[in-house]
Motif scaffolding. Structure first.
Motif, PDB file in Angstrom:
ATOM      1  N   LEU A 225       6.473  -7.688 -13.320  1.00  0.00           N
ATOM      2  CA  LEU A 225       5.958  -6.402 -13.783  1.00  0.00           C
ATOM      3  C   LEU A 225       5.713  -6.414 -15.284  1.00  0.00           C
ATOM      4  CD1 LEU A 225       8.239  -3.901 -11.799  1.00  0.00           C
ATOM      5  CD2 LEU A 225       6.027  -4.864 -11.133  1.00  0.00           C
ATOM      6  N   ASP A 226       4.646  -5.719 -15.707  1.00  0.00           N
ATOM      7  CA  ASP A 226       4.393  -5.585 -17.137  1.00  0.00           C
ATOM      8  C   ASP A 226       5.273  -4.467 -17.707  1.00  0.00           C
ATOM      9  OD1 ASP A 226       3.198  -3.151 -16.413  1.00  0.00           O
ATOM     10  OD2 ASP A 226       1.182  -4.001 -16.405  1.00  0.00           O
ATOM     11  N   ILE A 227       5.179  -4.241 -19.002  1.00  0.00           N
ATOM     12  CA  ILE A 227       6.073  -3.293 -19.669  1.00  0.00           C
ATOM     13  C   ILE A 227       5.910  -1.882 -19.112  1.00  0.00           C
ATOM     14  CG2 ILE A 227       6.576  -2.173 -21.884  1.00  0.00           C
ATOM     15  CD1 ILE A 227       5.919  -4.805 -23.255  1.00  0.00           C
ATOM     16  N   ASP A 228       4.662  -1.442 -18.915  1.00  0.00           N
ATOM     17  CA  ASP A 228       4.436  -0.087 -18.409  1.00  0.00           C
ATOM     18  C   ASP A 228       4.970   0.070 -16.992  1.00  0.00           C
ATOM     19  OD1 ASP A 228       3.230   0.734 -20.759  1.00  0.00           O
ATOM     20  OD2 ASP A 228       1.241   0.114 -20.115  1.00  0.00           O
ATOM     21  N   SER A 229       4.808  -0.946 -16.163  1.00  0.00           N
ATOM     22  CA  SER A 229       5.323  -0.872 -14.794  1.00  0.00           C
ATOM     23  C   SER A 229       6.847  -0.880 -14.774  1.00  0.00           C
ATOM     24  CB  SER A 229       4.774  -2.041 -13.963  1.00  0.00           C
ATOM     25  OG  SER A 229       3.374  -1.944 -13.804  1.00  0.00           O
ATOM     26  N   ARG A 230       7.456  -1.612 -15.704  1.00  0.00           N
ATOM     27  CA  ARG A 230       8.924  -1.601 -15.786  1.00  0.00           C
ATOM     28  C   ARG A 230       9.428  -0.208 -16.155  1.00  0.00           C
ATOM     29  NH1 ARG A 230      10.739  -7.308 -18.692  1.00  0.00           N
ATOM     30  NH2 ARG A 230       9.506  -8.673 -17.342  1.00  0.00           N
ATOM     31  N   ARG A 231       8.704   0.444 -17.055  1.00  0.00           N
ATOM     32  CA  ARG A 231       9.087   1.801 -17.433  1.00  0.00           C
ATOM     33  C   ARG A 231       8.924   2.750 -16.250  1.00  0.00           C
ATOM     34  NH1 ARG A 231       5.906   2.197 -21.375  1.00  0.00           N
ATOM     35  NH2 ARG A 231       7.336   1.289 -22.893  1.00  0.00           N
ATOM     36  N   ALA A 232       7.864   2.575 -15.471  1.00  0.00           N
ATOM     37  CA  ALA A 232       7.648   3.413 -14.294  1.00  0.00           C
ATOM     38  C   ALA A 232       8.753   3.187 -13.263  1.00  0.00           C
ATOM     39  CB  ALA A 232       6.277   3.114 -13.685  1.00  0.00           C
ATOM     40  N   LEU A 233       9.200   1.932 -13.097  1.00  0.00           N
ATOM     41  CA  LEU A 233      10.285   1.644 -12.173  1.00  0.00           C
ATOM     42  C   LEU A 233      11.586   2.284 -12.650  1.00  0.00           C
ATOM     43  CD1 LEU A 233      11.446   0.201  -9.702  1.00  0.00           C
ATOM     44  CD2 LEU A 233      11.734  -1.848 -11.123  1.00  0.00           C
ATOM     45  N   LEU A 234      11.841   2.216 -13.957  1.00  0.00           N
ATOM     46  CA  LEU A 234      13.034   2.851 -14.508  1.00  0.00           C
ATOM     47  C   LEU A 234      13.024   4.354 -14.245  1.00  0.00           C
ATOM     48  CD1 LEU A 234      15.592   2.893 -16.271  1.00  0.00           C
ATOM     49  CD2 LEU A 234      14.100   3.024 -18.271  1.00  0.00           C
ATOM     50  N   ASP A 235      11.888   4.999 -14.456  1.00  0.00           N
ATOM     51  CA  ASP A 235      11.786   6.441 -14.200  1.00  0.00           C
ATOM     52  C   ASP A 235      12.077   6.750 -12.729  1.00  0.00           C
ATOM     53  OD1 ASP A 235      11.119   6.823 -16.836  1.00  0.00           O
ATOM     54  OD2 ASP A 235       8.950   6.892 -16.475  1.00  0.00           O
ATOM     55  N   ALA A 236      11.535   5.929 -11.841  1.00  0.00           N
ATOM     56  CA  ALA A 236      11.741   6.168 -10.410  1.00  0.00           C
ATOM     57  C   ALA A 236      13.210   5.984 -10.026  1.00  0.00           C
ATOM     58  CB  ALA A 236      10.854   5.235  -9.597  1.00  0.00           C
ATOM     59  N   LEU A 237      13.861   4.967 -10.599  1.00  0.00           N
ATOM     60  CA  LEU A 237      15.270   4.731 -10.290  1.00  0.00           C
ATOM     61  C   LEU A 237      16.147   5.859 -10.812  1.00  0.00           C
ATOM     62  CD1 LEU A 237      15.561   0.895 -10.962  1.00  0.00           C
ATOM     63  CD2 LEU A 237      15.836   2.064  -8.764  1.00  0.00           C
ATOM     64  N   ASN A 238      15.786   6.421 -11.967  1.00  0.00           N
ATOM     65  CA  ASN A 238      16.570   7.532 -12.507  1.00  0.00           C
ATOM     66  C   ASN A 238      16.423   8.794 -11.662  1.00  0.00           C
ATOM     67  OD1 ASN A 238      17.672   6.100 -14.643  1.00  0.00           O
ATOM     68  ND2 ASN A 238      15.980   6.561 -16.028  1.00  0.00           N
ATOM     69  N   GLU A 239      15.302   8.929 -10.956  1.00  0.00           N
ATOM     70  CA  GLU A 239      15.106  10.093 -10.088  1.00  0.00           C
ATOM     71  C   GLU A 239      15.667   9.876  -8.685  1.00  0.00           C
ATOM     72  OE1 GLU A 239      10.978  11.003 -10.084  1.00  0.00           O
ATOM     73  OE2 GLU A 239      10.888  11.431 -12.248  1.00  0.00           O
ATOM     74  N   TYR A 240      15.825   8.630  -8.300  1.00  0.00           N
ATOM     75  CA  TYR A 240      16.341   8.295  -6.966  1.00  0.00           C
ATOM     76  C   TYR A 240      17.807   8.699  -6.861  1.00  0.00           C
ATOM     77  CZ  TYR A 240      17.945   5.225  -3.171  1.00  0.00           C
ATOM     78  OH  TYR A 240      18.518   4.716  -2.031  1.00  0.00           O
ATOM     79  N   GLU A 241      18.183   9.322  -5.748  1.00  0.00           N
ATOM     80  CA  GLU A 241      19.527   9.884  -5.611  1.00  0.00           C
ATOM     81  C   GLU A 241      20.438   9.090  -4.688  1.00  0.00           C
ATOM     82  OE1 GLU A 241      19.034  13.942  -4.458  1.00  0.00           O
ATOM     83  OE2 GLU A 241      18.077  14.536  -6.350  1.00  0.00           O
ATOM     84  N   GLY A 242      20.020   7.900  -4.296  1.00  0.00           N
ATOM     85  CA  GLY A 242      20.882   7.050  -3.490  1.00  0.00           C
ATOM     86  C   GLY A 242      21.650   6.069  -4.359  1.00  0.00           C
TER      87      GLY A 242
END
Length: 350
Positions: free
Chosen positions: A181-198
Motif C-alpha cells: 500500500l502507498d502512504i495514502d492507502s495506509r492512512r485510509a486503512l488506519l482510519d478504517a481500523l480506528n472505526e472498526y469495533e471488533g
C-alpha cells in the motif's frame, strides 16, 4: 486589476477510496478466545508451547517477534486453520474471523478478474451489486474486468483486505497488511481500523501503524507468546539486547574429540554468515544516531526566537529541513530495527 490576473489552475486532489471494515452486528460474550497451556505446530512438532492468553472484543493486539518466531503459526491457530496439539483452547462457536496474509495475494489466479473473485464471495448478489461493491473498494469499471496479473500489488491487497472483512467479523487478523500500500492507502486503512469495533491482531513491521492501532503488545519469542510489558521503544531495546547477548555466546566452541569413533562424522553444517548481519546492524545503528543528531540540532535551532523575528525565510527553511530530517529519522529507525531482527534470526539459526 483582478480581471487582468491570469487564471489559477485548481488543484485536484487524487481520491483514495476508503477501506470498508464493517463492525460485527452482534457482539459475543467475552472472551472471544482463551488459551490455557496450548501447544501448536506441524506434524506433531510443536512450534509454540505454553500459550496462556485471552482475547476480548475490544482488544487491539500488536504481535511482535522476529521472523520464524511463530507469529504466522499463531495466526493460523486463532483463525481456525490449525488445530492445537495440546491444552485447552476455548473459542466461541459463533466467532467470525477475517484473516489477511500475503499468501492470499500470491495464491490469486492470475487470469481471474476482481469480478470473478467477488462472484465467489457474493454468489447470490446481483451483478450490479458486485460492481458497486468493487467501486467502493476503489476498483472502477475499467478495473473490474482486468486480470489479476495486470493489477498492481496495492490493488490486489486492497481487494483482499476489503473481502476478508466483508461479513463483519468479530476478529480481524492482519499479517503485514501494508506491504503493497502507498502512504495514502495506509492512512485510509488506519482510519478504517480506528472505526472498526471488533478485535484486531496486527502483525506488521510498519511501526507507525503498530503504534497507532495496537493498545497491547504480545511477543513471540523462545517458543511461546506472552504479553509484552512495554512499548515499541522497549521492544527495539529488547531486540538489540538479545542480538548483543547472542553475539557474545560461545557458539563456535568445538567439543573435545572422543577417544572412540562410533559413527562417521555428520556432513558439515553450512556456516551462517552472522558477520554480515552484525555489520549491517551496526551500520544501521550508526545511521540512526546520525539521523537523531540531525533532528536534535534542527530542534535546537528552531527554539531560537530570533530566527523567526529576524529571518522568517531562514525559519521556513529550517522547518522544511526539520520535516525532511524527521522522515529520514523514521526510515533509519525502521532500517535499524529490521537489521537487528535479521541479525538475531541469523544467530538463532547459527
Amino acid at each position: 486589476m483582478l480581471q487582468k490576473l491570469p487564471p489559477v489552475s485548481s488543484v485536484v486532489a487524487e481520491h483514495v477510496a476508503p477501506f470498508i471494515l464493517p463492525s460485527p452486528e452482534r457482539p459475543l460474550a467475552p472472551p472471544l478466545l482463551r488459551l490455557e497451556g496450548v501447544s501448536a505446530g506441524y506434524d506433531e512438532t510443536p512450534i509454540l508451547k505454553h500459550l496462556n492468553l485471552r482475547l476480548d472484543l475490544d482488544d487491539r493486539i500488536g504481535l511482535l517477534g522476529v521472523n520464524g518466531a511463530g507469529k504466522s503459526t499463531f495466526a493460523k491457530l486463532v483463525a481456525g486453520a490449525l488445530k492445537p496439539q495440546s491444552g485447552e483452547f476455548t473459542r466461541s462457536a459463533r466467532l467470525k474471523v477475517g484473516w489477511f496474509h500475503q499468501h492470499q495475494i500470491e495464491a490469486l489466479n492470475p487470469k481471474d478478474t476482481p469480478l470473478d473473485i467477488i462472484r465467489t464471495v457474493m454468489p447470490e448478489a446481483s451483478e450490479a451489486s458486485r460492481r458497486a461493491r468493487l467501486a467502493q473498494y476503489g476498483l472502477g469499471h475499467q478495473k473490474v474486468e482486468t486480470t489479476v496479473d495486470s493489477l498492481s500489488g496495492g490493488e490486489r491487497a486492497r481487494l483482499l483486505l476489503n473481502l476478508v472483512a466483508l461479513e463483519a467479523p468479530h476478529l480481524l487478523i492482519l499479517d503485514e497488511p501494508t506491504n503493497h500500500l502507498d502512504i495514502d492507502s495506509r492512512r485510509a486503512l488506519l482510519d478504517a481500523l480506528n472505526e472498526y469495533e471488533g478485535a484486531v491482531i496486527l502483525i506488521t513491521h510498519d511501526r507507525s501503524l503498530m503504534e497507532l492501532v495496537a493498545d497491547r503488545l504480545w511477543l513471540a519469542s523462545d517458543g511461546t507468546i506472552a504479553p509484552f510489558d512495554g512499548d515499541m521503544d522497549d521492544y527495539a531495546k529488547f531486540v538489540i539486547d538479545r542480538a548483543k547477548q547472542a553475539g557474545k555466546a560461545p557458539t563456535q566452541v568445538r567439543a573435545a574429540e572422543p577417544v572412540e569413533v562410533p559413527k562417521p562424522p555428520p556432513p558439515p553444517k553450512t556456516k551462517v554468515p552472522t558477520g554480515t548481519a552484525r555489520r549491517r546492524a551496526e551500520s544501521a545503528e550508526a545511521a540512526l544516531a546520525r539521523a537523531t543528531a540531525a533532528v536534535t540540532e534542527l530542534d535546537k535551532a528552531l527554539t531560537d526566537p530570533k530566527v523567526f523575528s529576524e529571518d522568517p525565510a531562514k525559519a521556513a527553511e529550517l522547518g522544511r529541513k526539520r520535516e525532511q530530517a524527521q522522515v529520514a529519522l523514521e526510515k533509519a529507525e525502521q532500517e535499524w530495527l529490521d537489521a537487528v531482527e535479521a541479525y538475531e534470526a541469523v544467530k538463532v539459526d547459527a
